[in-house]
Design a protein around this motif. Structure first.
Motif, PDB file in Angstrom:
ATOM      1  N   LYS A  24       0.845  -1.202   0.000  1.00 31.44           N
ATOM      2  CA  LYS A  24       0.000   0.000   0.000  1.00 31.44           C
ATOM      3  C   LYS A  24       0.881   1.253   0.000  1.00 31.44           C
ATOM      4  O   LYS A  24       1.894   1.301   0.693  1.00 31.44           O
ATOM      5  CB  LYS A  24      -0.926   0.015   1.214  1.00 31.44           C
ATOM      6  N   THR A  25       0.462   2.238  -0.781  1.00 34.13           N
ATOM      7  CA  THR A  25       1.160   3.528  -0.821  1.00 34.13           C
ATOM      8  C   THR A  25       0.183   4.624  -0.405  1.00 34.13           C
ATOM      9  O   THR A  25      -0.971   4.602  -0.817  1.00 34.13           O
ATOM     10  CB  THR A  25       1.650   3.832  -2.252  1.00 34.13           C
ATOM     11  N   TRP A  26       0.646   5.541   0.432  1.00 34.31           N
ATOM     12  CA  TRP A  26      -0.229   6.648   0.832  1.00 34.31           C
ATOM     13  C   TRP A  26       0.601   7.887   1.157  1.00 34.31           C
ATOM     14  O   TRP A  26       1.790   7.787   1.490  1.00 34.31           O
ATOM     15  CB  TRP A  26      -1.112   6.246   2.030  1.00 34.31           C
ATOM     16  N   THR A  27      -0.063   9.036   1.052  1.00 35.13           N
ATOM     17  CA  THR A  27       0.588  10.304   1.402  1.00 35.13           C
ATOM     18  C   THR A  27       0.397  10.561   2.885  1.00 35.13           C
ATOM     19  O   THR A  27      -0.730  10.485   3.396  1.00 35.13           O
ATOM     20  CB  THR A  27      -0.024  11.468   0.593  1.00 35.13           C
ATOM     21  N   ILE A  28       1.485  10.837   3.557  1.00 38.05           N
ATOM     22  CA  ILE A  28       1.409  11.083   5.003  1.00 38.05           C
ATOM     23  C   ILE A  28       0.841  12.476   5.256  1.00 38.05           C
ATOM     24  O   ILE A  28       1.261  13.455   4.628  1.00 38.05           O
ATOM     25  CB  ILE A  28       2.800  10.926   5.650  1.00 38.05           C
ATOM     26  N   ARG A  29      -0.117  12.541   6.157  1.00 42.81           N
ATOM     27  CA  ARG A  29      -0.826  13.797   6.412  1.00 42.81           C
ATOM     28  C   ARG A  29       0.066  14.759   7.199  1.00 42.81           C
ATOM     29  O   ARG A  29       0.807  14.347   8.111  1.00 42.81           O
ATOM     30  CB  ARG A  29      -2.094  13.498   7.215  1.00 42.81           C
ATOM     31  N   ALA A  30      -0.041  16.029   6.845  1.00 43.10           N
ATOM     32  CA  ALA A  30       0.709  17.053   7.586  1.00 43.10           C
ATOM     33  C   ALA A  30       0.050  17.262   8.942  1.00 43.10           C
ATOM     34  O   ALA A  30      -1.150  17.551   8.994  1.00 43.10           O
ATOM     35  CB  ALA A  30       0.714  18.351   6.796  1.00 43.10           C
ATOM     36  N   PRO A  31       0.803  17.147  10.050  1.00 42.85           N
ATOM     37  CA  PRO A  31       0.170  17.289  11.363  1.00 42.85           C
ATOM     38  C   PRO A  31      -0.332  18.692  11.652  1.00 42.85           C
ATOM     39  O   PRO A  31      -1.155  18.884  12.539  1.00 42.85           O
ATOM     40  CB  PRO A  31       1.297  16.886  12.338  1.00 42.85           C
ATOM     41  N   TRP A  32       0.145  19.682  10.900  1.00 43.76           N
ATOM     42  CA  TRP A  32      -0.297  21.060  11.116  1.00 43.76           C
ATOM     43  C   TRP A  32      -1.546  21.396  10.316  1.00 43.76           C
ATOM     44  O   TRP A  32      -2.128  22.447  10.491  1.00 43.76           O
ATOM     45  CB  TRP A  32       0.835  22.036  10.716  1.00 43.76           C
ATOM     46  N   GLU A  33      -1.985  20.498   9.450  1.00 45.09           N
ATOM     47  CA  GLU A  33      -3.101  20.797   8.545  1.00 45.09           C
ATOM     48  C   GLU A  33      -4.443  20.844   9.278  1.00 45.09           C
ATOM     49  O   GLU A  33      -4.752  19.979  10.096  1.00 45.09           O
ATOM     50  CB  GLU A  33      -3.159  19.736   7.445  1.00 45.09           C
ATOM     51  N   GLY A  34      -5.245  21.844   8.927  1.00 41.40           N
ATOM     52  CA  GLY A  34      -6.573  21.958   9.520  1.00 41.40           C
ATOM     53  C   GLY A  34      -7.604  21.201   8.715  1.00 41.40           C
ATOM     54  O   GLY A  34      -7.276  20.272   7.973  1.00 41.40           O
ATOM     55  N   VAL A  35      -8.868  21.594   8.826  1.00 43.70           N
ATOM     56  CA  VAL A  35      -9.917  20.920   8.051  1.00 43.70           C
ATOM     57  C   VAL A  35      -9.837  21.284   6.571  1.00 43.70           C
ATOM     58  O   VAL A  35     -10.316  20.549   5.714  1.00 43.70           O
ATOM     59  CB  VAL A  35     -11.331  21.253   8.588  1.00 43.70           C
ATOM     60  N   ASN A  36      -9.271  22.452   6.311  1.00 42.07           N
ATOM     61  CA  ASN A  36      -9.045  22.858   4.932  1.00 42.07           C
ATOM     62  C   ASN A  36      -7.632  22.425   4.531  1.00 42.07           C
ATOM     63  O   ASN A  36      -6.692  22.588   5.303  1.00 42.07           O
ATOM     64  CB  ASN A  36      -9.203  24.378   4.821  1.00 42.07           C
ATOM     65  N   LYS A  37      -7.493  21.895   3.319  1.00 35.66           N
ATOM     66  CA  LYS A  37      -6.198  21.374   2.887  1.00 35.66           C
ATOM     67  C   LYS A  37      -5.168  22.471   2.640  1.00 35.66           C
ATOM     68  O   LYS A  37      -4.013  22.169   2.359  1.00 35.66           O
ATOM     69  CB  LYS A  37      -6.368  20.543   1.613  1.00 35.66           C
ATOM     70  N   HIS A  38      -5.599  23.722   2.723  1.00 32.54           N
ATOM     71  CA  HIS A  38      -4.684  24.813   2.441  1.00 32.54           C
ATOM     72  C   HIS A  38      -4.557  25.784   3.613  1.00 32.54           C
ATOM     73  O   HIS A  38      -4.222  26.958   3.420  1.00 32.54           O
ATOM     74  CB  HIS A  38      -5.136  25.557   1.184  1.00 32.54           C
ATOM     75  N   SER A  39      -4.847  25.323   4.814  1.00 30.59           N
ATOM     76  CA  SER A  39      -4.633  26.179   5.986  1.00 30.59           C
ATOM     77  C   SER A  39      -4.230  25.324   7.175  1.00 30.59           C
ATOM     78  O   SER A  39      -4.568  24.139   7.254  1.00 30.59           O
ATOM     79  CB  SER A  39      -5.888  26.996   6.309  1.00 30.59           C
ATOM     80  N   SER A  40      -3.494  25.956   8.088  1.00 31.91           N
ATOM     81  CA  SER A  40      -3.033  25.217   9.274  1.00 31.91           C
ATOM     82  C   SER A  40      -4.098  25.245  10.374  1.00 31.91           C
ATOM     83  O   SER A  40      -5.021  26.076  10.351  1.00 31.91           O
ATOM     84  CB  SER A  40      -1.725  25.820   9.801  1.00 31.91           C
ATOM     85  N   LYS A  41      -3.962  24.339  11.336  1.00 31.63           N
ATOM     86  CA  LYS A  41      -4.902  24.309  12.469  1.00 31.63           C
ATOM     87  C   LYS A  41      -4.875  25.630  13.229  1.00 31.63           C
ATOM     88  O   LYS A  41      -5.918  26.143  13.650  1.00 31.63           O
ATOM     89  CB  LYS A  41      -4.510  23.172  13.420  1.00 31.63           C
ATOM     90  N   ASP A  42      -3.674  26.173  13.428  1.00 30.91           N
ATOM     91  CA  ASP A  42      -3.566  27.438  14.169  1.00 30.91           C
ATOM     92  C   ASP A  42      -4.254  28.577  13.415  1.00 30.91           C
ATOM     93  O   ASP A  42      -4.910  29.429  14.021  1.00 30.91           O
ATOM     94  CB  ASP A  42      -2.090  27.792  14.389  1.00 30.91           C
ATOM     95  N   PHE A  43      -4.102  28.582  12.109  1.00 33.46           N
ATOM     96  CA  PHE A  43      -4.762  29.601  11.288  1.00 33.46           C
ATOM     97  C   PHE A  43      -6.274  29.499  11.457  1.00 33.46           C
ATOM     98  O   PHE A  43      -6.973  30.495  11.664  1.00 33.46           O
ATOM     99  CB  PHE A  43      -4.365  29.381   9.820  1.00 33.46           C
ATOM    100  N   GLU A  44      -6.790  28.278  11.398  1.00 32.50           N
ATOM    101  CA  GLU A  44      -8.244  28.090  11.496  1.00 32.50           C
ATOM    102  C   GLU A  44      -8.756  28.442  12.893  1.00 32.50           C
ATOM    103  O   GLU A  44      -9.846  28.998  13.038  1.00 32.50           O
ATOM    104  CB  GLU A  44      -8.596  26.648  11.144  1.00 32.50           C
ATOM    105  N   ALA A  45      -7.949  28.119  13.910  1.00 28.43           N
ATOM    106  CA  ALA A  45      -8.374  28.435  15.284  1.00 28.43           C
ATOM    107  C   ALA A  45      -8.520  29.944  15.466  1.00 28.43           C
ATOM    108  O   ALA A  45      -9.499  30.423  16.047  1.00 28.43           O
ATOM    109  CB  ALA A  45      -7.364  27.864  16.283  1.00 28.43           C
ATOM    110  N   LEU A  46      -7.550  30.694  14.952  1.00 30.86           N
ATOM    111  CA  LEU A  46      -7.634  32.160  15.068  1.00 30.86           C
ATOM    112  C   LEU A  46      -8.801  32.692  14.242  1.00 30.86           C
ATOM    113  O   LEU A  46      -9.554  33.553  14.698  1.00 30.86           O
ATOM    114  CB  LEU A  46      -6.316  32.799  14.603  1.00 30.86           C
ATOM    115  N   ALA A  47      -8.964  32.164  13.024  1.00 28.61           N
ATOM    116  CA  ALA A  47     -10.056  32.632  12.161  1.00 28.61           C
ATOM    117  C   ALA A  47     -11.412  32.390  12.829  1.00 28.61           C
ATOM    118  O   ALA A  47     -12.285  33.263  12.824  1.00 28.61           O
ATOM    119  CB  ALA A  47      -9.991  31.916  10.813  1.00 28.61           C
ATOM    120  N   LEU A  48     -11.598  31.224  13.425  1.00 25.83           N
ATOM    121  CA  LEU A  48     -12.876  30.922  14.079  1.00 25.83           C
ATOM    122  C   LEU A  48     -13.129  31.857  15.253  1.00 25.83           C
ATOM    123  O   LEU A  48     -14.256  32.309  15.482  1.00 25.83           O
ATOM    124  CB  LEU A  48     -12.887  29.470  14.563  1.00 25.83           C
TER     125      LEU A  48
END
Ligand SMILES: [Zn+2]
Length: 214
Positions: free
Chosen positions: A91-115
């Motif tokens: 099996k081959t898969w792309t490892i998920r970025a741990p900083w990624e939020g629910v949107n594939k183009h923003s970080s969790k910290d970015f989303e937390a501040l935006a919310l």
């Protein structure tokens, strides 16, 4: 040295590191390039066969994530995410970025501040403050709302109240559906006519709240 400081600020741990920092003065932007370290696969198992005989096969195309601003500079995280290969089941898969939020183009910290900001001001204003298209913020907000709505339990709902209110002194209205027992808001719909009932969830008594328009 500076890269190490940024890695600590991003809380990357020992599986990821900052490999490059670029300040784009004309765009008022700091680009932070992140790459995986030799420890990335430690403790990781194949999502398919659960074995740990893994290798890094290659890296995907570079992706970007909006992150928190630094002073007046927008910060963007960049990374070519590694793709793992399980030597046991192939099996081959792309490892998920741990900083990624629910949107594939923003970080969790970015989303937390935006919310947090979106609770206190219009989304368009948050977009200007965070130097991002407000449509992106709306998409993020809707994902979080859907996640929270999925947790709602209306099975004990017995009495519903509906009232209208005008927005910003204009002739635009929203109708708010309220649980009359505990006064919590169940749903809000555009308008004040009978059409608001068409927008509302079809059955408030379903155990799980159904999806609906916002
Ligand atoms: Zn496997």
């Amino acid at each position: 040295m500076t890269e190490q400081l940024f890695a600590e600020m991003l809380n990357l741990g020992d599986k990821w590191e900052v490999s490059k920092l670029e300040v784009l003065a004309e765009q008022s932007c700091i680009e932070v390039t992140i790459k995986d370290t030799a420890k990335l696969l430690e403790g990781m198992e194949c999502p398919c066969c659960k074995r740990t005989d893994l290798i890094i096969k290659d890296h995907a195309n570079e992706r970007l994530w909006d992150h928190l601003q630094m002073w007046t500079y927008k910060t963007v995280l960049k990374c070519r995410l590694p793709r793992a290969l399980c030597k046991s089941c192939k099996k081959t898969w792309t490892i998920r970025a741990p900083w990624e939020g629910v949107n594939k183009h923003s970080s969790k910290d970015f989303e937390a501040l935006a919310l947090t900001l979106m609770r206190h001001m219009p989304v368009s204003k948050v977009g200007k403050l965070m130097k991002v298209d407000d449509q992106k913020l709306w998409r993020i907000l809707r994902v979080y709302i859907d996640k929270e709505r999925a947790k709602l339990d209306w099975s004990e709902l017995t009495r519903i109240g509906v009232d209208e209110l005008s927005i910003a002194k204009g002739h635009r209205y929203v109708s708010v559906f309220v649980d009359m027992e505990n006064h919590s808001v169940l749903f809000a719909a555009d308008g004040k006519d009978a059409q608001v009932f068409e927008q509302s969830p079809r059955n408030f008594t379903e155990r799980r709240s159904p999806s609906c328009n916002y």
